[in-house]
Design a protein around this motif. Structure first.
Motif, PDB file in Angstrom:
ATOM      1  N   ARG A   5      38.164  44.847  52.958  1.00 48.40           N
ATOM      2  CA  ARG A   5      36.818  45.026  52.366  1.00 48.40           C
ATOM      3  C   ARG A   5      36.753  46.335  51.588  1.00 48.40           C
ATOM      4  O   ARG A   5      36.151  46.398  50.516  1.00 48.40           O
ATOM      5  N   MET A   8      38.578  46.058  48.315  1.00 48.69           N
ATOM      6  CA  MET A   8      37.908  45.142  47.391  1.00 48.69           C
ATOM      7  C   MET A   8      36.524  45.637  46.943  1.00 48.69           C
ATOM      8  O   MET A   8      35.787  44.893  46.314  1.00 48.69           O
ATOM      9  N   ALA A  77      46.816  38.515  45.968  1.00 50.65           N
ATOM     10  CA  ALA A  77      46.025  37.570  45.166  1.00 50.65           C
ATOM     11  C   ALA A  77      44.596  38.056  44.938  1.00 50.65           C
ATOM     12  O   ALA A  77      44.143  38.118  43.778  1.00 50.65           O
ATOM     13  N   PRO A  78      43.855  38.444  45.982  1.00 53.95           N
ATOM     14  CA  PRO A  78      42.476  38.871  45.713  1.00 53.95           C
ATOM     15  C   PRO A  78      42.381  40.152  44.884  1.00 53.95           C
ATOM     16  O   PRO A  78      41.514  40.265  44.016  1.00 53.95           O
ATOM     17  N   GLU A  81      43.266  39.258  41.166  1.00 55.54           N
ATOM     18  CA  GLU A  81      42.161  38.555  40.519  1.00 55.54           C
ATOM     19  C   GLU A  81      41.038  39.513  40.153  1.00 55.54           C
ATOM     20  O   GLU A  81      40.533  39.490  39.026  1.00 55.54           O
ATOM     21  N   ALA A  82      40.656  40.358  41.094  1.00 55.42           N
ATOM     22  CA  ALA A  82      39.570  41.300  40.830  1.00 55.42           C
ATOM     23  C   ALA A  82      39.965  42.349  39.796  1.00 55.42           C
ATOM     24  O   ALA A  82      39.144  42.760  38.977  1.00 55.42           O
ATOM     25  N   ILE A  90      35.515  39.427  42.809  1.00 56.94           N
ATOM     26  CA  ILE A  90      35.705  39.896  44.186  1.00 56.94           C
ATOM     27  C   ILE A  90      35.271  38.780  45.131  1.00 56.94           C
ATOM     28  O   ILE A  90      34.148  38.271  45.023  1.00 56.94           O
ATOM     29  N   PRO A  91      36.152  38.361  46.035  1.00 58.89           N
ATOM     30  CA  PRO A  91      35.801  37.253  46.924  1.00 58.89           C
ATOM     31  C   PRO A  91      34.725  37.641  47.926  1.00 58.89           C
ATOM     32  O   PRO A  91      34.548  38.815  48.251  1.00 58.89           O
ATOM     33  N   THR A  92      34.046  36.643  48.412  1.00 56.54           N
ATOM     34  CA  THR A  92      33.051  36.856  49.462  1.00 56.54           C
ATOM     35  C   THR A  92      33.760  37.260  50.749  1.00 56.54           C
ATOM     36  O   THR A  92      34.982  37.065  50.883  1.00 56.54           O
ATOM     37  N   ALA A  95      35.483  34.267  52.158  1.00 52.88           N
ATOM     38  CA  ALA A  95      36.727  33.952  51.453  1.00 52.88           C
ATOM     39  C   ALA A  95      37.819  34.951  51.809  1.00 52.88           C
ATOM     40  O   ALA A  95      38.989  34.567  51.971  1.00 52.88           O
ATOM     41  N   MET A  96      37.460  36.237  51.934  1.00 51.48           N
ATOM     42  CA  MET A  96      38.455  37.243  52.321  1.00 51.48           C
ATOM     43  C   MET A  96      39.001  36.943  53.714  1.00 51.48           C
ATOM     44  O   MET A  96      40.210  37.038  53.941  1.00 51.48           O
ATOM     45  N   HIS A  99      41.345  33.954  53.526  1.00 51.99           N
ATOM     46  CA  HIS A  99      42.613  34.333  52.885  1.00 51.99           C
ATOM     47  C   HIS A  99      43.458  35.175  53.837  1.00 51.99           C
ATOM     48  O   HIS A  99      44.672  34.944  53.974  1.00 51.99           O
TER      49      HIS A  99
END
Length: 117
Positions: A5, A8, A77-78, A81-82, A90-92, A95-96, A99
């Protein structure tokens, strides 16, 4: 999950983008970010993995390599992407978590002390 977190957060992602963009002008800044970010996390993971190996719960000839693998399985990956698509990518938290759980499942399968070669 807490470290994921933190990594991200929009503020840290913007800082990371800025440092990467200016690495040739400010290599010492990039090194400081690396040493106090990914490298520190990997070293902490390596200590935990080493203890799990000693207890016979994991099979990892090199805890540092295993820690690096786990770190990037969870974050690559996250973060990519971000980094490339911006803060809207940024995934929720849900989702984090999903993953991270899948990355951990893959890691544990690879480093399972009962099935490792």
């Amino acid at each position: 999950m807490d470290e994921m977190r933190i990594v991200m957060t929009p503020r840290l992602l913007r800082l990371r983008r800025l440092v990467i963009g200016e690495v040739s002008r400010f290599p010492e800044l990039a090194r400081a970010l690396f040493e106090n970010g990914p490298q520190r996390s990997i070293q902490s993971l390596a200590i935990v993995i080493s203890k799990l190996v000693q207890r016979g719960l994991l099979s990892a000839p090199s805890p540092a390599v295993a820690a690096t693998t786990l770190n990037w399985l969870v974050l690559a990956a996250p973060v990519n992407e971000a980094m490339l698509l911006g803060d809207d990518a940024i995934p929720t938290t849900t989702a984090m978590k999903a993953h991270a759980a899948e990355a951990t499942r893959v890691f544990l399968t690879a480093y399972d002390s009962d099935t490792a070669a």
